[in-house]
Design an enzyme around this catalytic site. Structure first.
Site, mmCIF file in Angstrom:
data_model
loop_
_atom_site.group_PDB
_atom_site.id
_atom_site.type_symbol
_atom_site.label_atom_id
_atom_site.label_comp_id
_atom_site.label_asym_id
_atom_site.label_seq_id
_atom_site.Cartn_x
_atom_site.Cartn_y
_atom_site.Cartn_z
ATOM 1 N N HIS A 100 5.636 1.729 -9.483
ATOM 2 C CA HIS A 100 4.702 0.916 -10.266
ATOM 3 C C HIS A 100 4.701 1.377 -11.720
ATOM 4 O O HIS A 100 4.741 0.566 -12.647
ATOM 5 C CB HIS A 100 3.263 1.067 -9.750
ATOM 6 C CG HIS A 100 2.987 0.511 -8.406
ATOM 7 N ND1 HIS A 100 2.383 1.262 -7.421
ATOM 8 C CD2 HIS A 100 3.208 -0.704 -7.864
ATOM 9 C CE1 HIS A 100 2.230 0.520 -6.338
ATOM 10 N NE2 HIS A 100 2.731 -0.676 -6.572
ATOM 11 N N LYS A 118 -9.376 -6.352 3.125
ATOM 12 C CA LYS A 118 -8.617 -5.128 3.384
ATOM 13 C C LYS A 118 -9.406 -3.923 2.898
ATOM 14 O O LYS A 118 -10.008 -3.957 1.839
ATOM 15 C CB LYS A 118 -7.288 -5.149 2.612
ATOM 16 C CG LYS A 118 -6.199 -5.947 3.244
ATOM 17 C CD LYS A 118 -4.975 -5.839 2.368
ATOM 18 C CE LYS A 118 -3.726 -5.752 3.181
ATOM 19 N NZ LYS A 118 -2.536 -5.651 2.341
ATOM 20 N N ARG A 131 12.152 -5.040 -5.751
ATOM 21 C CA ARG A 131 12.874 -3.953 -5.110
ATOM 22 C C ARG A 131 14.129 -4.440 -4.412
ATOM 23 O O ARG A 131 15.133 -3.745 -4.378
ATOM 24 C CB ARG A 131 11.978 -3.249 -4.090
ATOM 25 C CG ARG A 131 10.790 -2.548 -4.717
ATOM 26 C CD ARG A 131 9.859 -2.044 -3.672
ATOM 27 N NE ARG A 131 9.240 -3.190 -2.996
ATOM 28 C CZ ARG A 131 8.202 -3.137 -2.195
ATOM 29 N NH1 ARG A 131 7.658 -1.972 -1.926
ATOM 30 N NH2 ARG A 131 7.696 -4.204 -1.645
ATOM 31 N N SER A 188 3.393 1.618 -1.784
ATOM 32 C CA SER A 188 2.168 2.403 -1.573
ATOM 33 C C SER A 188 1.950 2.677 -0.091
ATOM 34 O O SER A 188 1.541 3.772 0.296
ATOM 35 C CB SER A 188 0.959 1.659 -2.147
ATOM 36 O OG SER A 188 1.056 1.547 -3.534
#
Length: 169
Positions: free
Chosen positions: A27, A51, A100, A137
């Protein structure tokens, strides 16, 4: 003088959105690169009430501010709702997203097209540094929870908080 000329130079603005639970070196790499391209980079920490994150939103904001302080042009705040509304409220014409892998592209392209269709906001895709191409993460939290070494994957300030948080769980 009136009009745009009297308002001074227009600042080039972009946003790097995410949950950042916690922020990783991947990040940070994308934010650092965006900060070289734009005058102001907003880091928008997503609030997802369905969440439960490891870190509270305010803790994430604090950590991001700490690890981006040297950039000088990064503003960190939370948002709830549509990212395009966040952008409209702050006159931000661009979203910067790290990619990614090809699997990221499929989803992010749909989001970019939707965001552009809703508001005209453009999305800039930045290929992730290969060093961080596997990093997320979630993966950091999982490896750290099992006692694995993630010191090369997160900034030192994050590592300290992550270790402390997992020790308390």
């Amino acid at each position: 003088m009136t009009g745009p000329e009297s308002e001074g130079p227009t600042l080039r603005r972009a946003v790097c959105p995410g949950s950042f639970d916690p922020i990783t070196n991947g990040h940070l790499d994308i934010i650092a690169r965006a900060s070289k391209l734009y005058d102001v980079v907003h880091v928008a920490v997503m609030i997802n009430q369905s969440k439960k994150g490891l870190f509270e939103v305010e803790e994430r904001i604090e950590l991001i501010r700490e690890v981006t302080a040297d950039f000088g042009n990064v503003r960190v705040e939370s948002f709830h709702g549509l990212l395009v509304d966040f952008c409209k409220q702050r006159d931000i014409p661009a979203i910067v997203k790290g990619l990614r892998a090809v699997s990221d592209f499929d989803y992010e392209l749909q989001m970019a097209q939707m965001n552009n269709g809703l508001s005209g906001v453009e999305t800039l895709f930045v290929p992730t540094n290969p060093t961080y191409s596997f990093l997320s993460s979630s993966l950091v939290k999982e490896v750290a929870a099992w006692g694995g070494d993630v010191s090369h994957l997160v900034p030192p300030a994050v590592l300290g908080r992550l270790t402390e948080r997992l020790r308390r769980k």
